[in-house]
Design a protein around this motif. Structure first.
Motif, short mmCIF file in Angstrom:
data_model
loop_
_atom_site.label_atom_id
_atom_site.label_comp_id
_atom_site.label_asym_id
_atom_site.label_seq_id
_atom_site.Cartn_x
_atom_site.Cartn_y
_atom_site.Cartn_z
N SER A 212 0.82 -1.21 0.00
CA SER A 212 0.00 0.00 0.00
C SER A 212 0.85 1.27 0.00
N HIS B 10 3.45 1.82 -2.03
CA HIS B 10 4.05 2.15 -3.32
C HIS B 10 3.09 1.86 -4.46
N HIS C 173 14.39 6.68 1.18
CA HIS C 173 13.18 7.19 1.84
C HIS C 173 13.44 7.32 3.34
N PRO D 181 5.09 6.79 -5.84
CA PRO D 181 3.83 6.34 -5.24
C PRO D 181 2.68 7.26 -5.60
N ALA D 182 1.47 6.75 -5.38
CA ALA D 182 0.29 7.56 -5.66
C ALA D 182 0.19 8.73 -4.70
N ARG D 183 0.71 8.54 -3.46
CA ARG D 183 0.69 9.63 -2.48
C ARG D 183 2.12 9.98 -2.09
N GLY D 184 2.33 11.21 -1.75
CA GLY D 184 3.67 11.75 -1.62
C GLY D 184 4.55 11.08 -0.59
N GLU D 185 3.96 10.59 0.50
CA GLU D 185 4.79 10.06 1.59
C GLU D 185 5.13 8.57 1.42
N GLY D 186 4.78 8.02 0.28
CA GLY D 186 5.02 6.59 0.06
C GLY D 186 6.41 6.29 -0.46
N THR E 239 9.03 5.16 -3.56
CA THR E 239 9.28 5.12 -5.00
C THR E 239 10.01 3.83 -5.32
#
Length: 323
Positions: free
Chosen positions: A132, A134, A259, A299-304, A306
């Motif tokens: 979830s 990435h 990350h 990722p779809a959201r910034g804090e995920g 790559t």
């Protein structure tokens, strides 16, 4: 490689005993733990261990400690294994002892499959939680297919196979495929998945990513998928992976970009929090693979996380240098 007359006698002497021949016939079907062999053979552990010791000394089997367990498999290659395969190929398939062993092995295999399914179920929440963070698996796998290039794969090696997803993804294009992993639980899951996919050309083997025991240039495609961040010495793993890439072949590394999700160290046993292009490029260059293509899947959201894919090629052997 050929055997001397003494070596042939030694091999035949080691195999030429009823229990040891039964052990070799069982291990031809796959690696087994000592206690599993004891169950199938209906013999005590000290007795089975003595037979295994003699077979190991003759280099017919290999020993793989795994925590409190010890696993055995047929030796990875060489003339001695070829000789044993020839001997086993002429064994009577209707022999009552070998047939009884095969039936008992089926029971052990069924128990393994049930245990593997339970293990995967117990850990499914962890896998889903990590995914979830990435981009979707489908997007990653599409990029891996592209990185592998078009056409058939003569020999595929997947290091750190886990559940065997790279083998089921790329295996249909491979004439031969080998997956190595240190976790027997994961190997059992991978064997089930590979069997369900009908990939008879795929072999799964207990093996160490730092010491694969494969020959130089053994594969024209090597894949290391989401493994490096668990390792204490990822550079050494890249060197070993690069060593087995054949001239004209490719190495695909799949892992995370750097990350700051420190929780992954405790919750998912990550040792490294991603890798930069600079260090991966340096490791690949040290492995003789300086030509690198990179793909990044944010990722779809910034804090995920790559996901990064590094695909490196070894130069083919030129006609001039081959001459």
């Amino acid at each position: 490689m050929r055997l001397s007359s003494k070596e042939i006698v030694d091999v035949l002497g080691a195999a030429g005993e009823p229990t040891r021949l039964r052990i070799l016939a069982l291990l031809q079907r796959g690696e087994m733990a000592v206690l599993e062999l004891c169950r199938v053979l209906d013999q005590s552990q000290p007795r089975v261990s003595r037979h295994l010791k003699l077979l190991a000394e003759a280099r017919l089997v290999e020993r793989f400690p795994d925590g409190a367990w010890v696993f055995y498999g047929l030796a990875g290659g060489g003339a001695a294994r070829t000789l044993i395969r020839e001997i086993l190929s002429i064994a009577d398939g209707e022999d009552p002892v070998l047939r009884r062993d095969a039936r008992k092995l089926e029971d052990v295999t069924a128990e393994r499959a049930a245990a593997a399914a339970a293990y995967f179920a117990d850990n499914a929440a962890q896998w889903d939680q990590l995914r979830s963070l990435h981009v979707s698996d489908a997007d990653v796998e599409a990029e891996i297919r592209a990185a592998a290039g078009p056409g058939r794969i003569e020999r595929l090696v997947d290091l750190g196979s886990g559940t065997g997803r790279m083998l089921t993804l790329l295996g249909p294009r491979a004439d031969q495929a080998l997956g190595l992993d240190l976790s027997h639980q994961m190997l059992n899951i991978a064997r089930r998945n590979v069997a369900e996919a009908g990939l008879e050309q795929v072999e799964l083997r207990h093996g160490d990513i730092f010491d694969t025991r494969l020959e130089d240039g053994a594969a024209d495609l090597v894949v290391v998928h989401q493994v490096l961040h668990y390792l204490g010495d990822p550079a050494a793993a890249v060197r070993e992976a690069g060593r087995i890439v054949a001239p004209g072949g490719r190495l695909i590394l799949v892992d995370f970009a750097p990350h700051a999700l420190e929780a992954l160290r405790e919750q998912h046993q990550h040792r490294r929090l991603g890798f930069s292009d600079e260090e991966i490029d340096r490791w690949l260059a040290d492995a003789g693979l300086p030509s690198v293509e990179r793909r990044a899947l944010p990722p779809a959201r910034g804090e995920g996380l790559t996901v990064k894919i590094w695909a490196a090629a070894r130069a083919p052997v030129s006609i001039r240098s081959a001459a």
